[in-house]
Scaffold this motif. Structure first.
Motif, mmCIF file in Angstrom:
data_model
loop_
_atom_site.group_PDB
_atom_site.id
_atom_site.type_symbol
_atom_site.label_atom_id
_atom_site.label_comp_id
_atom_site.label_asym_id
_atom_site.label_seq_id
_atom_site.Cartn_x
_atom_site.Cartn_y
_atom_site.Cartn_z
ATOM 1 N N ARG A 5 -27.205 15.171 -11.699
ATOM 2 C CA ARG A 5 -26.603 14.078 -12.466
ATOM 3 C C ARG A 5 -25.557 14.580 -13.448
ATOM 4 O O ARG A 5 -24.705 13.822 -13.874
ATOM 5 N N ARG A 10 -19.735 12.244 -13.795
ATOM 6 C CA ARG A 10 -19.836 11.347 -14.951
ATOM 7 C C ARG A 10 -19.759 12.100 -16.279
ATOM 8 O O ARG A 10 -19.225 11.580 -17.264
ATOM 9 N N LEU A 11 -20.299 13.308 -16.305
ATOM 10 C CA LEU A 11 -20.218 14.116 -17.524
ATOM 11 C C LEU A 11 -18.863 14.795 -17.578
ATOM 12 O O LEU A 11 -18.468 15.502 -16.657
ATOM 13 N N GLU A 48 -22.730 7.389 -23.892
ATOM 14 C CA GLU A 48 -22.573 7.706 -22.473
ATOM 15 C C GLU A 48 -23.396 8.934 -22.084
ATOM 16 O O GLU A 48 -24.035 8.965 -21.024
ATOM 17 N N ASP A 51 -27.163 8.051 -22.285
ATOM 18 C CA ASP A 51 -27.560 7.233 -21.138
ATOM 19 C C ASP A 51 -27.670 8.094 -19.876
ATOM 20 O O ASP A 51 -28.568 7.888 -19.044
ATOM 21 N N LEU A 52 -26.746 9.039 -19.737
ATOM 22 C CA LEU A 52 -26.759 9.906 -18.569
ATOM 23 C C LEU A 52 -28.000 10.792 -18.557
ATOM 24 O O LEU A 52 -28.643 10.986 -17.517
#
Length: 322
Positions: A5, A10-11, A48, A51-52
């Motif tokens: 993840r 996204r990161l 963000e 949440d990740l």
């Protein structure tokens, strides 16, 4: 995998910068000021990341924020990632300027005793973190390594012909001189130092198929003399020098090897027809790396100094004896 993840896109790096800034500044307001962004942007970025990860990284305190039990380890990892990226950026910058990296140079006898060591010493003085790899070999072998990309350049005697993909640059001339150990009988004997007289002693000759061997044979032929019957054929400098200083052999060496060695003396026997052009050989189709270009610059500077030194020796030898 659970850890994927953090690698799915996204990161962002800006998230790591933001998280470490919050930890450093202690408040979201000061973190925003240090990054020259607004507080809502900081708040949104922090949300963000949390949440990740599915955890809270900071908890609110009376006068700011503090890392949670999850935030502390994540912040330290983020600092490590950012530090590695800064180090990578610095390495690239140093490589671009020739201050870091590796240059691999090949050499064979001529140029290996003064020209190359002096150039390497000057290079390392300017760029201590640059690595120089020196590989010895025969001229033919070094040419193949140069063509295959295993060498950046070679230093030594220039060949009359080279493959079309290679180019040569002469840095200085170096005469070949006959030498013997400092206590050799030839220095005090009455036989003289003519080539014919020196046949009474053992010799070290270059091996067959080398340019110097052919040139020495031409000298003996021109004098109407046979090759020395008592001889060792060798191109290994370590073996050659060991024999030279421990026995009564005569050897033909590049002048600067003899001049720089206190244990051997140059004989006055003329070998005017043998004169080496020493320089570098480079690939035509491959631009030198910054590290190789830095070494090449120092080779040219040291070559110019040795050319001037050779002219001084030539002048001194040509002067009448008083």
């Amino acid at each position: 995998m659970v850890t994927d993840r953090l690698l799915d896109g996204r990161l962002k790096l800006r998230h790591l910068v933001l998280i470490t800034a919050i930890a450093d500044e202690g408040t979201l307001v000061r973190a925003a000021e240090s990054l020259h962004i607004t507080q809502p942007v900081v708040t949104r970025g922090l949300r963000e990341v949390e949440d990740l990860l599915g955890v809270q990284l900071f908890e609110r305190m009376p006068r700011g924020v503090a890392p949670t039990q999850y935030g502390g380890p994540f912040i330290e990892r983020a600092r490590s990632v950012l530090a590695e990226l800064r180090a990578a950026d610095e390495e690239v910058r140093l490589m671009q300027t020739g201050q870091l990296g590796t240059v691999t140079v090949g050499t064979h006898l001529a140029g290996s005793n003064l020209l190359l060591p002096r150039a390497i010493a000057a290079l390392k003085s300017d760029h201590p973190r640059l690595t120089v790899v020196v590989r010895e070999g025969t001229p033919d072998m070094l040419q193949q390594l140069l063509l295959s990309g295993d060498l950046d350049l070679t230093v030594g005697r220039l060949s009359p012909t080279v493959p079309v993909r290679l180019e040569q640059e002469r840095l200085h001339h170096e005469p070949i001189r006959l030498v013997a150990r400092a206590g050799h009988p030839v220095h005090t004997g009455t036989r003289g130092t003519s080539l014919a007289a020196l046949l009474a002693f053992p010799w070290i000759f270059p091996v067959a198929q080398t340019a110097l061997r052919a040139e020495l044979e031409a000298v003996f032929f021109h004098e109407g003399l046979p090759l020395p019957a008592d001889r060792v054929e060798c191109t290994s400098m370590l073996t050659l020098r060991s024999l030279l200083v421990s026995t009564d052999v005569i050897a033909a060496l590049p002048m600067f090897i003899a001049v720089d060695d206190r244990d051997v003396k140059i004989l006055p026997t003329p070998l005017s027809s043998i004169r080496r052009s020493v320089g570098v050989t480079l690939p035509k189709d491959r631009a030198p790396s910054p590290a190789a270009a830095a070494l090449l610059m120092h080779l040219r500077e040291e070559g110019a100094r040795l050319a001037a030194l050779e002219r001084e020796y030539a002048t001194a030898e040509a002067a009448p004896f008083h």
